[in-house]
Structures are given as structure tokens and as C-alpha cells.
Motif scaffolding. Structure first.
Motif, PDB file in Angstrom:
ATOM      1  N   ILE A  12       0.834  -1.199   0.000  1.00 28.09           N
ATOM      2  CA  ILE A  12       0.000   0.000   0.000  1.00 28.09           C
ATOM      3  C   ILE A  12       0.872   1.253   0.000  1.00 28.09           C
ATOM      4  O   ILE A  12       0.633   2.200  -0.744  1.00 28.09           O
ATOM      5  CB  ILE A  12      -0.967  -0.007   1.207  1.00 28.09           C
ATOM      6  N   HIS A  13       1.936   1.217   0.822  1.00 30.77           N
ATOM      7  CA  HIS A  13       2.861   2.352   0.858  1.00 30.77           C
ATOM      8  C   HIS A  13       3.430   2.607  -0.533  1.00 30.77           C
ATOM      9  O   HIS A  13       3.462   3.743  -1.013  1.00 30.77           O
ATOM     10  CB  HIS A  13       4.000   2.071   1.846  1.00 30.77           C
ATOM     11  N   ARG A  14       3.846   1.539  -1.213  1.00 37.22           N
ATOM     12  CA  ARG A  14       4.422   1.695  -2.555  1.00 37.22           C
ATOM     13  C   ARG A  14       3.424   2.333  -3.502  1.00 37.22           C
ATOM     14  O   ARG A  14       3.745   3.239  -4.261  1.00 37.22           O
ATOM     15  CB  ARG A  14       4.803   0.328  -3.131  1.00 37.22           C
ATOM     16  N   ARG A  16       1.027   4.222  -2.992  1.00 37.64           N
ATOM     17  CA  ARG A  16       0.670   5.613  -2.694  1.00 37.64           C
ATOM     18  C   ARG A  16       1.737   6.599  -3.151  1.00 37.64           C
ATOM     19  O   ARG A  16       1.534   7.802  -3.131  1.00 37.64           O
ATOM     20  CB  ARG A  16       0.488   5.782  -1.189  1.00 37.64           C
ATOM     21  N   LEU A  17       2.900   6.113  -3.527  1.00 35.79           N
ATOM     22  CA  LEU A  17       3.975   7.027  -3.920  1.00 35.79           C
ATOM     23  C   LEU A  17       3.630   7.709  -5.248  1.00 35.79           C
ATOM     24  O   LEU A  17       3.055   7.084  -6.136  1.00 35.79           O
ATOM     25  CB  LEU A  17       5.298   6.268  -4.055  1.00 35.79           C
ATOM     26  N   PRO A  18       4.002   8.985  -5.388  1.00 32.88           N
ATOM     27  CA  PRO A  18       3.656   9.728  -6.604  1.00 32.88           C
ATOM     28  C   PRO A  18       4.117   9.045  -7.893  1.00 32.88           C
ATOM     29  O   PRO A  18       3.470   9.173  -8.927  1.00 32.88           O
ATOM     30  CB  PRO A  18       4.381  11.060  -6.417  1.00 32.88           C
ATOM     31  N   GLY A  45       9.621   8.412  -4.901  1.00 35.59           N
ATOM     32  CA  GLY A  45       9.706   6.972  -5.157  1.00 35.59           C
ATOM     33  C   GLY A  45      10.653   6.594  -6.293  1.00 35.59           C
ATOM     34  O   GLY A  45      10.696   5.434  -6.711  1.00 35.59           O
ATOM     35  N   LYS A  46      11.415   7.532  -6.797  1.00 33.33           N
ATOM     36  CA  LYS A  46      12.312   7.244  -7.923  1.00 33.33           C
ATOM     37  C   LYS A  46      13.250   6.078  -7.620  1.00 33.33           C
ATOM     38  O   LYS A  46      13.292   5.089  -8.331  1.00 33.33           O
ATOM     39  CB  LYS A  46      13.183   8.483  -8.253  1.00 33.33           C
ATOM     40  N   THR A  47      14.026   6.228  -6.556  1.00 35.40           N
ATOM     41  CA  THR A  47      15.104   5.279  -6.317  1.00 35.40           C
ATOM     42  C   THR A  47      14.600   3.893  -5.952  1.00 35.40           C
ATOM     43  O   THR A  47      15.123   2.892  -6.433  1.00 35.40           O
ATOM     44  CB  THR A  47      15.998   5.795  -5.172  1.00 35.40           C
ATOM     45  N   ILE A  76      23.472   1.032   0.679  1.00 36.11           N
ATOM     46  CA  ILE A  76      23.150  -0.118   1.528  1.00 36.11           C
ATOM     47  C   ILE A  76      21.700  -0.039   2.014  1.00 36.11           C
ATOM     48  O   ILE A  76      20.935  -0.996   1.925  1.00 36.11           O
ATOM     49  CB  ILE A  76      24.121  -0.199   2.725  1.00 36.11           C
ATOM     50  N   SER A  77      21.283   1.143   2.478  1.00 37.64           N
ATOM     51  CA  SER A  77      19.941   1.207   3.059  1.00 37.64           C
ATOM     52  C   SER A  77      18.876   1.087   1.972  1.00 37.64           C
ATOM     53  O   SER A  77      17.830   0.496   2.184  1.00 37.64           O
ATOM     54  CB  SER A  77      19.775   2.469   3.909  1.00 37.64           C
ATOM     55  N   LEU A  78      19.154   1.594   0.779  1.00 38.91           N
ATOM     56  CA  LEU A  78      18.174   1.467  -0.295  1.00 38.91           C
ATOM     57  C   LEU A  78      18.051   0.021  -0.761  1.00 38.91           C
ATOM     58  O   LEU A  78      16.957  -0.465  -1.028  1.00 38.91           O
ATOM     59  CB  LEU A  78      18.553   2.380  -1.462  1.00 38.91           C
ATOM     60  N   ALA A  79      19.176  -0.672  -0.816  1.00 39.74           N
ATOM     61  CA  ALA A  79      19.129  -2.082  -1.209  1.00 39.74           C
ATOM     62  C   ALA A  79      18.293  -2.862  -0.202  1.00 39.74           C
ATOM     63  O   ALA A  79      17.459  -3.692  -0.569  1.00 39.74           O
ATOM     64  CB  ALA A  79      20.540  -2.653  -1.293  1.00 39.74           C
TER      65      ALA A  79
HETATM   66  O1  CDP Z   1      14.225   8.506  -4.744  1.00 37.24           O
HETATM   67  P1  CDP Z   1      13.116   9.322  -4.169  1.00 37.24           P
HETATM   68  O2  CDP Z   1      13.620  10.403  -3.308  1.00 37.24           O
HETATM   69  O3  CDP Z   1      12.168   9.833  -5.217  1.00 37.24           O
HETATM   70  O4  CDP Z   1      12.223   8.361  -3.237  1.00 37.24           O
HETATM   71  P2  CDP Z   1      12.619   6.974  -2.563  1.00 37.24           P
HETATM   72  O5  CDP Z   1      13.965   7.023  -1.978  1.00 37.24           O
HETATM   73  O6  CDP Z   1      12.320   5.880  -3.545  1.00 37.24           O
HETATM   74  O7  CDP Z   1      11.629   6.887  -1.341  1.00 37.24           O
HETATM   75  C1  CDP Z   1      10.271   6.552  -1.486  1.00 37.24           C
HETATM   76  C2  CDP Z   1       9.659   6.219  -0.143  1.00 37.24           C
HETATM   77  O8  CDP Z   1      10.241   5.062   0.405  1.00 37.24           O
HETATM   78  C3  CDP Z   1       9.839   7.330   0.873  1.00 37.24           C
HETATM   79  O9  CDP Z   1       8.566   7.630   1.394  1.00 37.24           O
HETATM   80  C4  CDP Z   1      10.696   6.728   1.957  1.00 37.24           C
HETATM   81  O10 CDP Z   1      10.296   7.121   3.226  1.00 37.24           O
HETATM   82  C5  CDP Z   1      10.511   5.231   1.774  1.00 37.24           C
HETATM   83  N1  CDP Z   1      11.766   4.571   2.161  1.00 37.24           N
HETATM   84  C6  CDP Z   1      11.842   3.860   3.344  1.00 37.24           C
HETATM   85  O11 CDP Z   1      10.867   3.764   4.062  1.00 37.24           O
HETATM   86  N2  CDP Z   1      13.031   3.261   3.715  1.00 37.24           N
HETATM   87  C7  CDP Z   1      14.143   3.382   2.945  1.00 37.24           C
HETATM   88  N3  CDP Z   1      15.288   2.808   3.337  1.00 37.24           N
HETATM   89  C8  CDP Z   1      14.078   4.110   1.752  1.00 37.24           C
HETATM   90  C9  CDP Z   1      12.858   4.687   1.381  1.00 37.24           C
END
Ligand code: CDP
Ligand code: MG
Length: 685
Positions: A12-14, A16-18, A45-47, A76-79
């Protein structure tokens, strides 16, 4: 909540992202074009989403999707986040690769890596054949490696996508897709660079942010940040606070003052949870940023510019912006003396806007700028690309290894010709290039280490001088990103006392070696029978605890020492591949170690002048030994050093004594420098 509940929540969180509404258009744009520029507000939500969209649309079928980040922490945290969203363990479908740390498998389809790591992969395969898509994220930051990638990706696309280059059977290579992602309004320039490729915009969900500037210039940003935080905390409705500070030290010191002040507030006030966020923070501490604070508490995150665009922190309603950042810059005015240093600098307008925007992600917010409106109007529009302000030695060496001509490389913004030439000269002095500017075999070996070329040379020459064990310990500590010495003004004396026993008469490098070795003795030596693991693994809990205590009483950072161990493990691997036996030790003999350091650091050497100051060899820069050095009083006739620090004077930090006569053998020793040397300073002081 059950597992499915959590998975649902994530889904759901995903959704809702723009970015979600543009999913199909995005996938089609990438399918139909070689290159796409994607612009979107931070947090849209780009990354996290785009790589998954591309993966789910089959774009990782015959190659990996790489997503580059300027910072390790973010990669690391994004992965971890994307793995969670994919419902897969980290390191399987979704993995990461950053310097000194990798988690991938042969199943990995989405790989987060630092831009530097991808540049290193280019050295092994200059068409990046394993990858089907490269997403260059945070491109607006224009780091050195990002710029090197952009130029290289353009070449690779030409070679792969037009059939210019074939595989060994003469077959065309599979095309490479490139997505350039940015959070600021510089999309046009990227599009121009990639032959006017399409630009896609994601409209974000930005709430209004009220901006308050300081009325008068702020003298002490630490103090101003503390006061502003307390005012927000006492006077403003609930909502978390994000404070932008220049660096780790500033963050740690503000964290301490906030923690000290809060208990003095009336007990009716909300509790405060203080969380630091900076590049060298270990991943488990980083994760806390994303958790909501305990009920009734206010979260305050103290961050570097990492929180500007690459990491979005939920819950933020208030931003406090010091207007400062740390920036690496290189001083060409010193004739390329190796003055590559982190300086506290004012941010740019675009950074200021990004910072204030962080307050309006979830609801209307407020940004307190600790600078006047007039100062704001005088800020540069955008930061200068790093390639135009940093030391280019390793970048130019990498370009040489890629077979590129650094003078003709397709730079998005060209560095000064003088900087390129300066690096070519340094590389020639390091014997990485021959007199025709051609890459030598040594040059290729230097580039294979994840170190700056001068330190790579130190490691390589340790083989001939039979002191690789000592050199790897020292180089690993020098390379660690965390600060080893954790004293401050109040504890400086106590710290110096506690560490006296490590001091080596030849200076700071051998002192580092003593520290590292004593630490490891504590870590491995003290275990008692019951907690020793059968394989002799050192990190049993008992000795861990002892090591922690040992670090505390000596005012040393356990983190820095652990990081150094990790780095050393990787460097040992590099040595093995280069046929260097890393176990070879010179025992207590300091001379080979010092000579070895000089082999690489000869540009950072200096001779004492009659007035007691020093002249840097080859550039006549006047400098002094930094008070933190053990050699500050001894003042030997000749020294080498790690770095120069400019404050009221130019100081050399990380200093060791060498024989003045040794300097005569270094490539930079010319008649000029010899004249500058004091007539009475022959030999070892
Ligand atoms: O890249 P961009 O700034 O467009 O967005 P994103 O990094 O993809 O983040 C999208 C959503 O994922 C945000 O609302 C973050 O809060 C969430 N997120 C998260 O909960 N935990 C992470 N480690 C990275 C992102
Ligand atoms: Mg992002």
C-alpha cells in the motif's frame, strides 16, 4: 501484525507514492529510448520504485540493473529497503556493492552500488556487459565518479547500441539503457549531454513550507542550532525535526548538547529522541531513522547533506538549516601541492531549497534558516561539480586504464586543463605513466587497489621492502572513514596521557601501527576458555567487551578500528591477486616502513628551514607540524605527512620523521627544493 499484514502495508505504501501512477509511461519510455532523464521531488519513489518497475517489466532478463549512489550508506539502506519490498533476503534478487563491502549473488538482478564501484567495474570490463540498465541516481550531485560514469556511459552506448563494438564471435553486444535521475531542475543539461533524450517529470506531493531566515548573521552555528531546536521543541506543535549540519563532528557535538539540555526542561515536555545520520554511520544505527519515535516523543535527526535528497526521513515537520556543508576541494593555487581537504562551505541555493523542502513531505512545515535572507540571495545557484574542484589523480589514472585520453574525454563539465595536467605530472612522478604519457604496467597495478594512487604505490613497494604486514595496517587505518581519535577540547589532555604509551619516536604513522596492534591484542589475546570459539574467531563477546572498554579509556574509536580491519581484509585480497605476500613483516624495524611511505607520499614531504618551519618539497609551501602530532616538539629535519590543514597557518597532519638524505632519491627533489632546505639539517634529527 502478521507477515502478510506487513507485506500488504508495504504494498500500500508503494502504491501511494507519486511515481506509481506514472509506472507504465516510465517503463515504456525506457523501453523505447536508449536514455531517459527522470526528474522528481525527493521522496516521490524514484530510487526505490523505478528499478523494481524495470525489473518487473523484464528489463533485467539479460543483464543486471545497476543503480548508482554517491554514498555508501544510501546504497546499503536502499538495497535493504528494495529487498524488503521484493520480499527477498538482501543479497539475493536485490543486492549491493560498495567499497569494502558487497552483498550480491548470481541471482542478483537489481544492484545498488556506489558510483565509484561502477567505475571500478569499468576497469575490468569497459563496456559493462553484465548490465542491461544503468540508473545514475542523484545525478544532480555531480560527484567526480558520477561525472566519470556519465562520460563513459555515453561511450558505451555508442559502442554497444550502434554495433560499433562486437563480442569475440563478431556478434553485436546487447544494448545498454541509461536512466539519469535527479531531484533538482537541471534535467535539461543531462538531456543535452545525452543527445536531447526525453525528460520525464514526476509531480511530487509537496506541502507548503514556511521559511524563516535569521534576522542577523549567526556567529556560532552550533549554538544557534541548539537554541532553535529548543525553541521549536518548547513552542511548536508535535512533529519531528531535521537539522542539517556540515559534518560528523558537528553532529556528534550537537547531539551531546541536546541530550544535555533536554533533562533540564519541565517534565511536562515531550521526550526527545536524538538520531545522528552521516555517511560513516553503521547500517544498523542508520535504520533507526526510519522508525517512528516512541509515543509522546519528538524525534530530532541531525544529518549531513545526505538527508537533502538521497534519504527521505518520515515524520519531519521542522527543518533547521545551518546553511553549511563539507566540501572536498583542491587548491590549484598552491600549484597542486596535494591540498585536498574537506572544508566547511556555504551551500548553494538549490541545496537550501532541497533542505527546506524536507519539512513539507507529509504536511505543511517550517524551515528555520540560520542565515539571513541577504546571505541566501548571495549563494551560488548550484554547487560546482566535484570534478572541477577535487584532486584528479585517481580519476585520471582510471581514465588512462579505460584507454581514454583525459584531455579529450567527454566531460559534462570539463575540469581545468591545469588540473588535468597536474595529475598527469603526478602520475608520471609515481611512474604510473611513462614520459609519453602512456600507462605503465605499474600504473595498471596501482589502479587495481581501491586506494588513491600514492597509497597504492606505498602498498606495492612494501613488497620489495618486506614490510607489507605493517604497511597494510597503517594504510587501512589511514583509509578508514571514521575518525580514530575521539577526544574533544575537554578530554584532549587525558586522551594524550592515555595514549602516550603508543607513541613511536619516528612519528604518527608508526604510532598508528602501535595502536592497531594493541587493539588487536586485546581483541584476540584476552579470551578465556569458555568463550573462545573453536575456529579461533576473535570476536567473542568477552573480548569484544574488553576491546570496547580499551577504546573508551584510550579515547579511540572502535568503529574506526573495525572499519580498518575490514579494509585490511580487502587489501589483503588485492595483494594476493597482485602476488604480494601480505604476511611479510619487518618486525620492529621502522626504516623500511618509513621508506615505503615515502615511496608514495614523496609529494607530501618537507624539510625544516632555519626558522623551524618546513618547506614542502617541490612547491615551497611553508608549513608547520600540527599540534596533534607527536613530532610537534621534536621537529625532525625531514618529514612526510598525510594531509595539510589550513587554519591560521598551513599545518601538516599525520607526520613521520624521515632521513633528509632519503628525500634526495625521490622524483620531486629538484635543485630548487634543495636550495630551500636549511644548510644545517642533514641527517635524522
Ligand atoms: O528517490 P526518491 O527520493 O524519489 O524516493 P525513494 O527514496 O524511492 O523513497 C520513497 C519512499 O520510500 C519514501 O517515502 C521513503 O520514506 C521510503 N523509504 C523507506 O521507508 N526506507 C528506505 N530505506 C528508503 C525509502
Ligand atoms: Mg532517491
Amino acid at each position: 501484525m502478521g507477515l502478510n499484514g506487513a507485506a500488504n502495508e508495504l504494498k500500500i505504501h508503494r502504491m501511494r507514492l507519486p511515481i506509481w501512477t506514472g509506472k507504465e509511461a516510465l517503463v515504456n519510455a525506457v523501453k523505447n529510448n536508449n536514455t531517459v532523464v527522470l526528474l522528481g521531488e525527493t521522496g516521490s519513489g524514484k530510487t526505490t520504485q523505478l528499478p523494481q518497475f524495470l525489473f518487473e517489466a523484464g528489463l533485467a532478463r539479460d543483464g543486471i540493473i545497476a543503480v548508482t549512489q554517491p554514498r555508501r550508506v544510501a546504497a546499503i539502506s536502499l538495497a535493504a529497503r528494495v529487498a524488503l519490498e521484493q520480499g527477498a533476503p538482501l543479497g539475493e534478487i536485490v543486492g549491493y556493492n560498495v567499497r569494502f563491502d558487497e552483498r550480491t549473488s548470481r541471482h542478483t538482478r537489481i544492484k545498488f552500488c556506489t558510483d565509484g564501484m561502477l567505475v571500478r567495474e569499468l576497469l575490468l570490463d569497459n563496456v559493462l556487459d553484465r548490465y542491461s540498465v544503468v540508473v545514475v541516481d542523484e545525478a544532480h550531485e555531480r560527484t567526480l565518479r558520477t561525472d566519470m560514469l556519465l562520460g563513459s556511459l555515453k561511450r558505451i552506448q555508442r559502442e554497444r547500441n550502434t554495433g560499433e563494438k562486437r563480442d569475440k564471435d563478431g556478434k553485436r553486444l546487447k544494448p545498454l539503457k541509461v536512466v539519469v535521475m535527479s531531484a533538482t531542475l537541471d534535467a535539461e543539461r543531462f538531456s543535452q549531454f545525452f543527445g536531447k533524450c526525453p525528460v520525464l517529470y514526476i509531480s511530487g506531493r509537496q506541502h507548503p513550507v514556511q521559511i524563516c531566515h535569521s534576522k542577523a548573521p549567526v556567529e556560532d552555528f552550533q549554538d544557534a542550532a541548539l537554541r532553535t531546536f529548543l525553541q521549536v521543541h518548547i513552542g511548536q506543535p508535535p512533529g519531528d525535526v531535521l537539522v542539517f549540519l556540515p559534518g560528523q563532528d558537528d553532529i556528534e557535538s550537537l547531539a551531546k548538547s541536546i541530550r544535555g539540555y533536554v533533562p533540564q526542561l519541565p517534565p511536562t515536555k515531550q521526550k526527545v529522541l536524538v538520531l545522528p545520520l552521516y555517511g560513516a554511520l553503521p547500517p544498523d544505527q542508520q535504520k533507526k531513522i526510519f522508525d517512528p519515535p516512541p509515543p509522546g516523543a519528538r524525534k530530532v535527526v541531525l544529518a549531513t547533506n545526505i538527508a537533502e535528497t538521497s534519504i527521505t526521513i518520515p515524520g519531519i515537520r521542522y527543518v533547521i538549516d545551518t546553511g553549511l556543508c563539507k566540501e572536498r576541494s583542491y587548491h590549484t593555487r598552491h600549484g597542486g601541492s596535494g591540498l585536498d581537504e574537506l572544508l566547511i562551505k556555504p551551500i548553494s541555493k538549490s541545496s537550501a531549497q532541497q533542505r527546506s523542502g524536507r519539512a513539507g513531505r507529509e504536511a505543511p512545515g517550517t524551515c528555520f534558516r540560520l542565515y539571513t535572507e541577504q546571505s541566501y540571495s548571495q549563494l551560488a545557484n548550484a554547487p560546482t561539480p566535484e570534478i572541477q574542484r577535487c584532486d584528479l589523480n585517481s580519476a585520471i589514472l582510471d581514465l588512462k586504464c579505460l584507454g581514454e585520453d583525459p584531455m579529450k574525454f567527454d566531460y559534462m563539465d570539463r575540469p581545468l586543463d591545469d588540473s588535468i595536467r597536474g595529475s598527469l605530472i603526478t602520475l608520471y612522478a609515481l611512474q604510473a605513466l611513462d614520459s609519453q604519457g602512456r600507462l605503465t604496467q605499474l600504473g595498471r597495478r596501482l589502479a587495481s587497489f581501491p586506494l588513491e594512487p600514492a597509497l597504492s604505490l606505498v602498498v606495492i613497494s612494501s613488497q620489495a621492502r618486506a614490510c607489507t604486514a605493517e604497511i597494510l595496517d597503517i594504510v587501512s587505518l589511514l583509509t578508514s572513514t571514521a575518525k580514530l581519535f575521539v577526544d574533544n577540547a575537554d578530554t584532549r589532555e587525558a586522551a594524550a596521557d592515555a595514549r602516550k604509551k603508543f607513541q613511536h619516536r619516528d612519528g604518527d604513522h608508526l604510532t598508528l601501527l602501535n595502536i592497531f596492534r594493541s587493539y588487536e591484542d586485546v581483541l584476540t589475546g584476552n579470551h578465556n576458555a569458555e568463550s573462545t570459539m573453536a575456529n579461533g574467531a576473535p570476536a567473542n563477546t568477552g573480548s569484544r567487551r574488553a576491546a570496547r572498554e580499551w577504546c573508551r579509556v584510550h579515547y579511540l574509536s572502535e568503529k574506526a578500528l573495525n572499519e580498518a580491519s575490514t579494509i585490511r581484509a580487502q587489501l589483503r585480497g588485492n595483494c594476493e591477486r597482485e602476488g604480494i605476500d601480505w604476511k611479510v613483516s619487518c618486525g620492529d624495524d621502522a626504516e623500511p616502513v618509513l621508506k615505503c611511505l615515502l615511496d608514495g607520499l614523496f609529494r607530501k614531504s618537507a624539510l625544516k628551514a632555519p626558522d623551524g618551519t618546513y618547506r614542502q618539497i617541490g612547491m615551497q609551501q611553508v608549513l608547520k607540524i600540527h599540534p596533534s602530532s607527536s613530532l610537534v616538539d621534536r621537529k625532525p629535519a625531514a618529514v612526510i605527512f598525510d594531509e595539510l590543514l589550513i587554519t591560521s597557518a598551513v599545518y601538516a597532519r599525520g607526520v613521520s620523521a624521515v632521513h633528509a638524505s632519503w628525500l634526495l632519491d625521490t622524483p620531486l627533489m629538484n635543485s630548487n627544493a634543495r636550495n630551500a632546505a636549511a644548510p644545517h639539517t642533514n641527517g635524522h634529527a
